[in-house]
Design an enzyme around this catalytic site. Structure first.
Site, PDB file in Angstrom:
ATOM      1  N   ILE A   1       5.509  -4.045  -4.118  1.00 47.34           N
ATOM      2  CA  ILE A   1       5.211  -4.042  -2.682  1.00 47.34           C
ATOM      3  C   ILE A   1       4.749  -2.673  -2.208  1.00 47.34           C
ATOM      4  O   ILE A   1       4.388  -2.504  -1.046  1.00 47.34           O
ATOM      5  CB  ILE A   1       6.439  -4.491  -1.853  1.00 47.34           C
TER       6      ILE A   1
ATOM      7  N   ASP B   1       7.387  13.613   3.473  1.00 50.99           N
ATOM      8  CA  ASP B   1       6.268  12.696   3.232  1.00 50.99           C
ATOM      9  C   ASP B   1       6.152  11.683   4.369  1.00 50.99           C
ATOM     10  O   ASP B   1       6.118  10.481   4.135  1.00 50.99           O
ATOM     11  CB  ASP B   1       6.432  11.989   1.888  1.00 50.99           C
TER      12      ASP B   1
END
Length: 464
Positions: A159, A279
């Site tokens: 995913i 991030d």
């Protein structure tokens, strides 16, 4: 001539040999037959060996198929061992799934039984396995358990995929749906650093942070197990094929921005040591069915103690989101996250990628293009054309101002996440007040019109 040759060959083949005085043709036939038998015998040996290995593998799988039940409780942070990090022992590369090489960090017992343990307590371990260590929180998963949940890390269960690992959708034995991130092992992350960061991040709980349920540590393999959020990520809804009109209305987008800000503010200001995500990007913002934002992917997060201004580390992140000072020096602090959040805000407002080389040169870099558009008083032209309706002018200008402050080239001038939330919520409060006043005024106008209409009817009846 051919008749002569045939007779000659028959004569030669009929000659007696020294092997039991047998004719030559008999000896040749015996040799050919023996060669064929030897080939068949070799094939039989290979097939038998393969069948025996398959049978042993099936028996091994049957003997190791049971998995413990997993609880979902996560505790709040209580303390952190802040001793200096030590270099890790070199990792031993192993074949996936070998029970004798398993190293499990656990405070869980099998069969759903739960209790807290310390490093001196013992846990049930397969015979011959190394000594079990404990992180003191959360849940442990064996590699075989996560392999079973993800159908042996099958491609159809992927995913998400990035430079630091692959994320799989998995279903545990108790039917809990999870997201399993298999971290890449060639990044040189220290063993103790991994344990400390997993311990800290695993203890936090916030509605705008994806919960880290547990982890798997076996030999060189490192896996993180997160709660599964079932409405995809923000990148898919902004840049995927959603049609000409986006389901992300302006109110939904502002709610996503505010939720993301609250999650980051908790990491920066609600924990000690603070956590720098490192991030922040649209693909790491997951959405539930109510479009609530959940910040995910703490595999790169770094800890920053209050007395430290920054931590020096190798540069990690995603092109277009990384703060310029961090990219140049490797000096990381929470201001690096704030820059990435500012880029994310611009991405949500415009529907554009941070860097898009398919656009004209002056529009490739989202930050530079948006700054020039706002400077030229063209704020309305930066809005995502897929928005169902244009946002209120005041709201748009306020959010653009916050985004531009977050991407200030001078890191010291960037606002903290708490101040960002205050500015965003003040804008929302102002909009709600304006809307309430407008609705009340509209209601009063309708009531006044109804009264006038009723009065006119009464007067007309009196006249008649």
């Amino acid at each position: 001539m051919s008749v002569f040759d045939s007779g000659f060959v028959n004569k030669e083949l009929s000659k007696r040999t020294s092997i039991f005085n047998l004719p030559l043709w008999v000896v040749v036939g015996i040799c050919v037959g023996a060669f064929i038998v030897l080939i068949l015998f070799s094939l039989f040996i290979c097939i038998s060996s393969f069948c025996r290995r398959s049978s042993k593998r099936k028996q091994y799988d049957r003997n190791h198929s049971s998995t413990p039940m997993i609880s979902k409780e996560i505790q709040e942070i209580s303390h952190l061992d802040q001793r200096p990090l030590q270099p890790a022992v070199p990792e031993i590369q192993i074949n996936m799934g070998k029970a004798e090489h398993r190293i499990v960090f656990s405070d869980r017992l099998s069969s759903g039984e739960s209790r807290s343990t310390t490093a001196t307590e013992s846990t049930s371990v397969p015979s011959g396995a190394p000594e079990v260590s404990h992180l003191g929180w959360g849940h442990w998963y064996t590699l075989r358990e996560l392999e079973a949940a993800t159908n042996r890390l099958a491609d159809e269960n992927v995913i998400g995929e990035g430079g630091y690992g692959i994320v799989y959708r998995g279903v545990l034995a108790d039917n809990t749906v999870v997201a399993v991130k298999n971290l890449l092992n060639n990044r040189g992350q220290a063993e103790r650093e991994f344990k400390v960061e997993v311990e800290v991040i695993g203890r936090v709980r916030h509605k705008n942070l994806v919960r880290l349920l547990g982890y798997c540590v076996e030999g060189a393999y490192r896996m993180l197990v997160y709660e599964y959020v079932n409405n995809g990520n923000l990148d898919q809804w902004l840049h995927g094929n959603v049609g000409k009109v986006s389901p992300l209305t302006w109110d939904i987008r502002m709610n996503i921005i505010l939720g993301t800000a609250k999650g980051l503010a908790y990491l920066h200001e609600g924990l000690e040591p603070k956590v720098v995500h490192r991030d922040v990007k649209s693909s790491n913002i997951l959405l539930d069915q109510q479009w609530n934002a959940k910040v995910s992917d703490f595999g790169l997060a770094k800890l920053l103690c209050s007395e430290d201004n920054y931590v020096s580390t190798r540069v990690m992140g995603t092109y277009g989101y990384v703060a310029p000072e961090y990219a140049c020096t490797g000096m990381l602090n929470e201001k690096s996250d704030i820059y990435s959040f500012g880029v994310l805000m611009m991405e949500i407002i415009t529907g554009r990628n941070p860097v898009d080389h398919s656009l004209p040169p002056e529009e490739v870099n989202l930050v530079d293009w948006l700054k020039s558009m706002v400077g030229d008083r063209k704020s309305e032209q930066v809005v995502d054309p897929k928005l169902p309706e244009m946002p209120p002018s005041k709201s748009l200008k306020r959010v653009l101002l916050v985004a531009l402050r977050c991407v200030d080239p001078d890191a010291q001038k960037r606002p903290k996440m708490g101040l960002v939330i205050h500015m965003l919520e003040a804008d929302d409060s102002l909009l709600r007040t304006e809307r309430r006043i407008a609705e009340e005024a509209s209601s009063l106008r309708h009531e006044h019109s109804a009264r006038e209409l009723g009065t006119r009817k009464i007067d007309s009846q009196r006249v008649t």
